[in-house]
Design a protein around this motif. Sequence first.
Motif, PDB file in Angstrom:
ATOM      1  N   GLU A  59      -8.306 -42.010  34.694  1.00  0.00           N
ATOM      2  CA  GLU A  59      -7.168 -42.352  35.542  1.00  0.00           C
ATOM      3  C   GLU A  59      -7.620 -42.817  36.928  1.00  0.00           C
ATOM      4  O   GLU A  59      -6.975 -43.676  37.538  1.00  0.00           O
ATOM      5  CB  GLU A  59      -6.232 -41.147  35.683  1.00  0.00           C
ATOM      6  CG  GLU A  59      -5.510 -40.743  34.405  1.00  0.00           C
ATOM      7  CD  GLU A  59      -4.553 -41.813  33.926  1.00  0.00           C
ATOM      8  OE1 GLU A  59      -3.700 -42.244  34.720  1.00  0.00           O
ATOM      9  OE2 GLU A  59      -4.673 -42.231  32.749  1.00  0.00           O
ATOM     10  N   ARG A 143       2.297 -37.571  43.679  1.00  0.00           N
ATOM     11  CA  ARG A 143       3.056 -37.696  42.444  1.00  0.00           C
ATOM     12  C   ARG A 143       2.191 -37.881  41.202  1.00  0.00           C
ATOM     13  O   ARG A 143       2.691 -38.266  40.156  1.00  0.00           O
ATOM     14  CB  ARG A 143       4.047 -38.861  42.560  1.00  0.00           C
ATOM     15  CG  ARG A 143       5.109 -38.663  43.637  1.00  0.00           C
ATOM     16  CD  ARG A 143       5.851 -37.335  43.493  1.00  0.00           C
ATOM     17  NE  ARG A 143       6.455 -37.181  42.181  1.00  0.00           N
ATOM     18  CZ  ARG A 143       7.672 -37.624  41.871  1.00  0.00           C
ATOM     19  NH1 ARG A 143       8.395 -38.233  42.781  1.00  0.00           N
ATOM     20  NH2 ARG A 143       8.141 -37.449  40.659  1.00  0.00           N
ATOM     21  N   ARG A 144       0.902 -37.591  41.301  1.00  0.00           N
ATOM     22  CA  ARG A 144       0.039 -37.606  40.126  1.00  0.00           C
ATOM     23  C   ARG A 144      -0.627 -36.242  39.966  1.00  0.00           C
ATOM     24  O   ARG A 144      -1.843 -36.103  39.956  1.00  0.00           O
ATOM     25  CB  ARG A 144      -1.002 -38.724  40.229  1.00  0.00           C
ATOM     26  CG  ARG A 144      -0.442 -40.124  40.084  1.00  0.00           C
ATOM     27  CD  ARG A 144       0.339 -40.335  38.778  1.00  0.00           C
ATOM     28  NE  ARG A 144      -0.392 -39.944  37.580  1.00  0.00           N
ATOM     29  CZ  ARG A 144      -1.238 -40.731  36.906  1.00  0.00           C
ATOM     30  NH1 ARG A 144      -1.476 -41.956  37.337  1.00  0.00           N
ATOM     31  NH2 ARG A 144      -1.832 -40.308  35.804  1.00  0.00           N
ATOM     32  N   ASP A 146      -0.760 -34.562  37.395  1.00  0.00           N
ATOM     33  CA  ASP A 146      -1.399 -34.454  36.089  1.00  0.00           C
ATOM     34  C   ASP A 146      -2.892 -34.724  36.173  1.00  0.00           C
ATOM     35  O   ASP A 146      -3.637 -34.409  35.237  1.00  0.00           O
ATOM     36  CB  ASP A 146      -0.761 -35.444  35.111  1.00  0.00           C
ATOM     37  CG  ASP A 146      -0.799 -36.880  35.629  1.00  0.00           C
ATOM     38  OD1 ASP A 146      -0.325 -37.103  36.759  1.00  0.00           O
ATOM     39  OD2 ASP A 146      -1.291 -37.768  34.904  1.00  0.00           O
ATOM     40  N   ASN A 202       3.893 -36.511  34.904  1.00  0.00           N
ATOM     41  CA  ASN A 202       3.037 -36.647  36.080  1.00  0.00           C
ATOM     42  C   ASN A 202       3.340 -35.602  37.144  1.00  0.00           C
ATOM     43  O   ASN A 202       2.601 -35.466  38.118  1.00  0.00           O
ATOM     44  CB  ASN A 202       3.201 -38.035  36.705  1.00  0.00           C
ATOM     45  CG  ASN A 202       2.608 -39.138  35.858  1.00  0.00           C
ATOM     46  OD1 ASN A 202       1.989 -38.876  34.827  1.00  0.00           O
ATOM     47  ND2 ASN A 202       2.792 -40.379  36.277  1.00  0.00           N
TER      48      ASN A 202
END
Length: 284
Positions: A59, A143-144, A146, A202
């Motif tokens: 990612e 906001r990530r 994950d 997420n």
Amino acid sequence: MERIVYVNGAYVPESEAKVSVFDRGFLFADAVYEVTSVLDGRLIDNAGHIARLERSCRELEIKMPVTAEELTSIQLALIEKNKLVEGGVYLQLTRGNEGDRDFSYGDAIEPTLVLFTQAKKLIDSPKVQSGIKVISFDDIRWRRRDIKTTSLLPACLAKHAAHAAGADDVWLLENGYVTEGGSSNAYIITQEGTLVTRPLSNDILHGITRAALMKLAQETGLKIEERLFTLEEAMQAKEAFISSATTFVWPVVAIDDQPIGNGQPGPMALKLRDIYIQTAKACA
């Protein structure tokens, strides 16, 4: 005895471990990490942790400097060198060092890989018997969530606020709904006996212990709902608990000073903890 740590291919005493001041992990938190628990000198759920590390690297386009097999060998070597019986192995992989501070980075940069062990009680933790108290706290993270990055300042601030309030941890809130704990996934057991936890997205970390617990809960016949839940619903629950690699399962006995259920560790949380530990040891 001084710990032996791993830094970029070398096993060295912790007092001799060095990373450049220009490393992007230090300057920008441009790094990912994993923590694998150790019981009886064996790694727990390690394949899941390495798979998540590989996903985090994809990612963020951070290169893996070693294979999964080589990484496991490093972890096992550290366990042996430090005579670790119970605790965890911390792993941190940064994008690396290009020799100066610059927001941008090139494709040729070589990553920095660091691992070390931490000895701590996981099975006989006093938090299992007492349960933990949490406070609600605004979720101000990016906001990530994950991606398991080392950008943990919001979690540090939240946990500090919890300790200042006489609590053990936080449950983070976003738009009125619980996302997760300060460094854990969050669950409730409704009055009807249903296990509720936030669905994967997420917005939360895809917990390795969470995945194992969900499978075990399903096998025990427990009804499961992966959905959003509010703080108010959590306060009316029969039980609440958290899960993570180093807590396994810890019961939550109060939220914002309001007791959950009878204010004692719930039987379902303790049952799931016992089943998880037994299964983890058998599969280690």
